[in-house]
Design a protein around this motif. Sequence first.
Motif, mmCIF file in Angstrom:
data_model
loop_
_atom_site.group_PDB
_atom_site.id
_atom_site.type_symbol
_atom_site.label_atom_id
_atom_site.label_comp_id
_atom_site.label_asym_id
_atom_site.label_seq_id
_atom_site.Cartn_x
_atom_site.Cartn_y
_atom_site.Cartn_z
ATOM 1 N N UNK A 18 0.731 -1.183 -0.179
ATOM 2 C CA UNK A 18 -0.089 -0.272 0.130
ATOM 3 C C UNK A 18 1.089 1.117 -0.079
ATOM 4 N N UNK A 19 0.974 1.936 -1.314
ATOM 5 C CA UNK A 19 1.658 3.125 -1.209
ATOM 6 C C UNK A 19 0.555 4.508 -1.101
ATOM 7 N N UNK A 20 1.311 5.482 -0.416
ATOM 8 C CA UNK A 20 0.557 6.679 -0.483
ATOM 9 C C UNK A 20 1.079 7.526 -1.556
ATOM 10 N N UNK A 21 0.099 8.254 -2.188
ATOM 11 C CA UNK A 21 0.558 9.122 -3.301
ATOM 12 C C UNK A 21 0.260 10.607 -2.730
ATOM 13 N N UNK A 22 1.086 11.440 -2.996
ATOM 14 C CA UNK A 22 1.192 13.000 -2.535
ATOM 15 C C UNK A 22 1.456 13.861 -3.692
ATOM 16 N N UNK A 23 0.559 14.817 -3.795
ATOM 17 C CA UNK A 23 0.826 15.991 -4.893
ATOM 18 C C UNK A 23 1.717 16.988 -4.311
ATOM 19 N N UNK A 24 2.775 17.500 -5.198
ATOM 20 C CA UNK A 24 3.589 18.438 -4.920
ATOM 21 C C UNK A 24 3.431 19.698 -5.877
ATOM 22 N N UNK A 25 4.112 20.645 -5.817
ATOM 23 C CA UNK A 25 3.973 21.751 -6.805
ATOM 24 C C UNK A 25 4.415 21.464 -8.286
ATOM 25 N N UNK A 26 5.515 20.547 -8.184
ATOM 26 C CA UNK A 26 5.982 20.061 -9.672
ATOM 27 C C UNK A 26 5.533 18.666 -9.924
ATOM 28 N N UNK A 27 4.723 18.026 -9.188
ATOM 29 C CA UNK A 27 4.025 16.908 -9.491
ATOM 30 C C UNK A 27 3.394 15.827 -8.519
ATOM 31 N N UNK A 28 4.138 14.740 -8.353
ATOM 32 C CA UNK A 28 3.631 14.130 -7.153
ATOM 33 C C UNK A 28 4.600 12.690 -7.269
ATOM 34 N N UNK A 29 4.656 12.179 -5.917
ATOM 35 C CA UNK A 29 5.511 11.027 -5.460
ATOM 36 C C UNK A 29 4.585 10.065 -4.776
ATOM 37 N N UNK A 30 5.200 8.844 -4.924
ATOM 38 C CA UNK A 30 4.411 7.756 -3.939
ATOM 39 C C UNK A 30 5.719 7.113 -3.108
ATOM 40 N N UNK A 31 5.075 6.543 -1.610
ATOM 41 C CA UNK A 31 6.090 6.202 -0.960
ATOM 42 C C UNK A 31 5.252 5.717 0.268
ATOM 43 N N UNK A 32 6.071 5.572 1.493
ATOM 44 C CA UNK A 32 5.433 5.061 2.557
ATOM 45 C C UNK A 32 5.685 6.385 3.842
ATOM 46 N N UNK A 33 4.620 6.251 4.750
ATOM 47 C CA UNK A 33 4.656 7.008 5.948
ATOM 48 C C UNK A 33 5.965 6.932 6.725
ATOM 49 N N UNK A 34 6.509 8.048 7.308
ATOM 50 C CA UNK A 34 7.513 8.183 8.251
ATOM 51 C C UNK A 34 7.066 7.422 9.461
ATOM 52 N N UNK A 35 7.770 7.149 10.177
ATOM 53 C CA UNK A 35 7.261 6.616 11.497
ATOM 54 C C UNK A 35 6.252 7.310 12.297
ATOM 55 N N UNK A 36 5.195 6.972 12.859
ATOM 56 C CA UNK A 36 4.312 7.795 13.677
ATOM 57 C C UNK A 36 4.359 9.321 13.258
#
Length: 387
Positions: free
Chosen positions: A96-114
């Motif tokens: 399960x990846x999280x997709x996040x928008x940015x000013x330049x586009x988007x990226x996918x990854x994992x959450x930092x701990x807590x």
Amino acid sequence: MGRASDGSLHARVLPGEEIELKDDGGVRIVTPSPDRVAPPCRHFKSCGGCAMQHASDEFVSGWKAGILSYALSAQGLGTAIDRIETSPPETRRRAKLTGRRTKKGAFVGFHAARSDDVIAIPECRILSPELRARFPGFEVLARLAATRTTDAELYVTETESGADVLITSPRELDRELRETLPAIASQHGIARITWNGEPVATLAPPIVRLSGFPVEPPPAAFLQATGHAEAVLATEVERIVTGASRVVDLFSGCGTFSLPLARGAVVHAVEGDERLLSALDRAWRGATGLKTITTETRDLFRRPLLPDELRAFDAAVIDPPRAGAEAQIAELAIGGPGVIAMVSCNPVTFARDARTLVNAGYEMGKPLLVDQFRWSAHLEIGCGFTR
């Protein structure tokens, strides 16, 4: 966990290490443990996907064995662990990846701990190379699915036909997306895209092989996280129920155990999700050399199989979710078959359910521990019970 001079505990510090606290809340290792190693992934310090990359494989295996032993001892069960099987790095086939928008586009990854922070993980050491190679496509999807204020979730699975992606998004599926998504799938090697539960683009059936049998699971279907773990657990389950001619597979999913067991036994697969059973039925009908597999859609939490139904079988396989299967275990304790193979991803509920079976006269075998979630606290257990 390690302990500072003031007695406080700190994550990512190993037992016996001496540390100094920094002004920013971090720690400096003064005397490292012999079990301390260099983390193999450059994302380790920021990503919350892994917790134990700073410890040797031997330490992690002993730590996980201790987690299971503690859960068993809390129930008065002191059986020895058979062995530990650890999946190799870079073999995780679903995530399960999280997709996040940015000013330049988007990226996918994992959450930092807590944390709500999302960490990009292009060099992740747990995901398979095939999934990592699809990150450019996942990022294109994330840019469409996430908003500037709300993340999107991408449930990704590696299949023989390409990635299978289920997206949960605050954005409604509109005409523009329906026209755009098939082209994205084609360009980035994505077999199927499902948007908020609705299949939008299927360029090829997403096929996963379970013990060599091709299965087309529904989007985000449960599968063992690594093919290695699936093979180890299937072999162990087959060993436990050897000689049985009729087997009931409880919480069967789409056939992880039903399909290989049908090489030697008639199998009745019971599962609450009809989509999973449909995938299993199609796979069985397309296979050769298997005995009969029948399926039954049934909520085993609300309507467990009763003793008069269980008497039809020589052996039972049960692989419940993390909550365990308290209601079904109670019925197995009353009138279950002579052999039960239990698979669990939760040591606490496994120990609870094992205690119920032992109280009913079952003898517990030595548990097999499978570490398919490397460098995390999660583990998988396979164990036989006989009476």
